[in-house]
Design a protein around this motif. Structure first.
Motif, PDB file in Angstrom:
ATOM      1  N   ILE A   1     -19.555   4.399 -18.904  1.00  0.00           N
ATOM      2  CA  ILE A   1     -19.264   5.379 -19.952  1.00  0.00           C
ATOM      3  C   ILE A   1     -20.388   6.403 -20.031  1.00  0.00           C
ATOM      4  O   ILE A   1     -21.511   6.091 -20.426  1.00  0.00           O
ATOM      5  CB  ILE A   1     -19.081   4.701 -21.321  1.00  0.00           C
ATOM      6  N   ASN A   2     -20.069   7.615 -19.621  1.00  0.00           N
ATOM      7  CA  ASN A   2     -21.059   8.696 -19.688  1.00  0.00           C
ATOM      8  C   ASN A   2     -21.147   9.233 -21.101  1.00  0.00           C
ATOM      9  O   ASN A   2     -20.123   9.499 -21.725  1.00  0.00           O
ATOM     10  CB  ASN A   2     -20.664   9.827 -18.738  1.00  0.00           C
ATOM     11  N   LEU A   3     -22.378   9.419 -21.557  1.00  0.00           N
ATOM     12  CA  LEU A   3     -22.592   9.903 -22.918  1.00  0.00           C
ATOM     13  C   LEU A   3     -23.056  11.355 -22.939  1.00  0.00           C
ATOM     14  O   LEU A   3     -23.655  11.842 -21.977  1.00  0.00           O
ATOM     15  CB  LEU A   3     -23.651   9.035 -23.619  1.00  0.00           C
ATOM     16  N   LYS A   4     -22.776  12.000 -24.064  1.00  0.00           N
ATOM     17  CA  LYS A   4     -23.341  13.330 -24.333  1.00  0.00           C
ATOM     18  C   LYS A   4     -23.780  13.352 -25.790  1.00  0.00           C
ATOM     19  O   LYS A   4     -23.466  12.423 -26.543  1.00  0.00           O
ATOM     20  CB  LYS A   4     -22.285  14.407 -24.081  1.00  0.00           C
ATOM     21  N   ASN A   5     -24.477  14.404 -26.183  1.00  0.00           N
ATOM     22  CA  ASN A   5     -24.960  14.443 -27.568  1.00  0.00           C
ATOM     23  C   ASN A   5     -23.900  14.962 -28.550  1.00  0.00           C
ATOM     24  O   ASN A   5     -22.871  15.449 -28.130  1.00  0.00           O
ATOM     25  CB  ASN A   5     -26.196  15.334 -27.655  1.00  0.00           C
TER      26      ASN A   5
ATOM     27  N   VAL B   1     -20.335   3.432 -29.787  1.00  0.00           N
ATOM     28  CA  VAL B   1     -21.217   4.338 -29.048  1.00  0.00           C
ATOM     29  C   VAL B   1     -22.571   4.424 -29.751  1.00  0.00           C
ATOM     30  O   VAL B   1     -22.622   4.408 -30.976  1.00  0.00           O
ATOM     31  CB  VAL B   1     -20.535   5.716 -28.966  1.00  0.00           C
TER      32      VAL B   1
ATOM     33  N   GLY C   1     -25.575   9.005 -32.611  1.00  0.00           N
ATOM     34  CA  GLY C   1     -25.847  10.387 -32.254  1.00  0.00           C
ATOM     35  C   GLY C   1     -25.278  10.801 -30.911  1.00  0.00           C
ATOM     36  O   GLY C   1     -25.448  11.934 -30.481  1.00  0.00           O
ATOM     37  N   LYS C   2     -24.601   9.873 -30.264  1.00  0.00           N
ATOM     38  CA  LYS C   2     -24.049  10.192 -28.943  1.00  0.00           C
ATOM     39  C   LYS C   2     -22.522  10.216 -29.008  1.00  0.00           C
ATOM     40  O   LYS C   2     -21.919   9.585 -29.879  1.00  0.00           O
ATOM     41  CB  LYS C   2     -24.486   9.139 -27.922  1.00  0.00           C
ATOM     42  N   LYS C   3     -21.941  10.912 -28.060  1.00  0.00           N
ATOM     43  CA  LYS C   3     -20.489  10.927 -27.934  1.00  0.00           C
ATOM     44  C   LYS C   3     -20.119  10.550 -26.502  1.00  0.00           C
ATOM     45  O   LYS C   3     -20.947  10.650 -25.590  1.00  0.00           O
ATOM     46  CB  LYS C   3     -19.954  12.326 -28.251  1.00  0.00           C
ATOM     47  N   ILE C   4     -18.876  10.144 -26.342  1.00  0.00           N
ATOM     48  CA  ILE C   4     -18.418   9.796 -24.991  1.00  0.00           C
ATOM     49  C   ILE C   4     -18.016  11.060 -24.244  1.00  0.00           C
ATOM     50  O   ILE C   4     -17.211  11.851 -24.722  1.00  0.00           O
ATOM     51  CB  ILE C   4     -17.224   8.821 -25.062  1.00  0.00           C
ATOM     52  N   LYS C   5     -18.634  11.263 -23.094  1.00  0.00           N
ATOM     53  CA  LYS C   5     -18.270  12.401 -22.253  1.00  0.00           C
ATOM     54  C   LYS C   5     -17.045  12.032 -21.419  1.00  0.00           C
ATOM     55  O   LYS C   5     -16.053  12.741 -21.375  1.00  0.00           O
ATOM     56  CB  LYS C   5     -19.439  12.766 -21.331  1.00  0.00           C
TER      57      LYS C   5
ATOM     58  N   PHE D   1     -23.261   2.074 -20.630  1.00  0.00           N
ATOM     59  CA  PHE D   1     -23.315   3.456 -21.056  1.00  0.00           C
ATOM     60  C   PHE D   1     -24.360   4.129 -20.179  1.00  0.00           C
ATOM     61  O   PHE D   1     -25.354   3.501 -19.794  1.00  0.00           O
ATOM     62  CB  PHE D   1     -23.832   3.572 -22.508  1.00  0.00           C
TER      63      PHE D   1
ATOM     64  N   ASP E   1     -26.686   7.599 -20.417  1.00  0.00           N
ATOM     65  CA  ASP E   1     -27.072   8.792 -21.143  1.00  0.00           C
ATOM     66  C   ASP E   1     -27.767   9.720 -20.161  1.00  0.00           C
ATOM     67  O   ASP E   1     -28.920   9.506 -19.796  1.00  0.00           O
ATOM     68  CB  ASP E   1     -28.024   8.393 -22.277  1.00  0.00           C
TER      69      ASP E   1
END
Ligand SMILES: [Mn+2]
Ligand SMILES: [Mn+2]
Ligand SMILES: [Zn+2]
Ligand SMILES: [Zn+2]
Lengths: 135, 135
Positions: B131-135, A118, A121-125, B94, B96
């Motif tokens: 793949i949806n990302l979050k912080n 990833v 600084g990002k995570k998988i939602k 991905f 973001d």
DNA sequence: ATCTAGTTTATAATTATTCTAAAGTGAAAA
DNA sequence: TTTTCACTTTAGAATAATTATAAACTAGAT
């Protein structure tokens, strides 16, 4: 699904149970299987079912309130119109472009063995898998 | 990418190499990395780069011709606008949502171990992972 | 029963995209 | 070269999905 559950869905969406909203909610949630729809298809089905023509704006508003409350999810499908889904659990889809039909895939029916790293600084939602079908 | 390749891309899309089309094609294809864009963003970037204002209709027409010819692909992203992609190989993304940015994932960086059984009479055209990302 | 905040609805506005048709141009033919 | 014409560009109109508006209505509290 009992009437009480319909009322619960409405209340938890911040909606008072008016005639129109109850009709929409019953149509959406009183069923066994997942229902995938667009606002246009929902409108047509509702009109056909009860002759009562609910204003499009009301359908948009109600559907969006349900989505915001987590009672409906949105599915990205190629094309211009927005698809909604009564299945709000984490799951995937087949898409049959011949029939423009979505079919649910249970989250457990797909196992991803290898995932890429990833971005920093990002995570998988969440991970969505979309399987396009042909004949 | 050489000018000759740009001309090849245009010809293979059934497009004569006019000034506007060459400008669009060079902007899209003369780069190292994948470029993800909407017609709106492309239009803005083109205007900024060369001041020359190409009509929106021309951008739509040219982008669609490239897509039809297989030189651009379309990516489904939540939202109203259509995203295009200069990467036409089979790959994943991905997304973001903070920055509305797409990031390529090589097809080999995702391995799916278990797939559900396909509906009767249908075959798999392709599998897209998002793949949806979050912080 | 009355009142009022919330609701419905017809209609207008907005936004992305496509269509149209008039003016412009690349390049093949003369 | 100059002519010619099918193909292009472009501004603006048309379309389609969605959202906003605001006037008429109603659920439910008092
Ligand atoms: Mn879509
Ligand atoms: Mn989209
Ligand atoms: Zn579903
Ligand atoms: Zn890509």
């Amino acid at each position: 699904m009992k009437k009480i559950d319909i009322l619960k869905k409405l209340r938890s969406s911040g909606l008072r149970p008016t005639k129109q909203r109850v009709e929409i909610a019953k149509f959406l949630f009183e069923r066994e299987k997942t229902f995938h729809f667009t606002v246009e298809s929902l409108n047509k089905l509702l009109s056909k079912k009860s002759g009562s023509k609910i204003a499009l704006a009301t359908i948009y508003n109600t559907v969006h309130a349900f989505k915001t409350a987590g009672h409906l999810s949105e599915v990205e499908v190629r094309g211009n119109k927005t698809y909604f889904d009564t299945n709000v659990s984490n799951h995937h889809h087949f898409y049959d472009s011949e029939t423009s039909e979505l079919i649910d895939i249970d989250a457990n029916d797909i196992i991803i063995q290898k995932l890429p790293k990833v971005p920093n600084g990002k995570k998988i939602k969440n991970v969505e898998v979309f399987i396009n079908l042909k004949n």
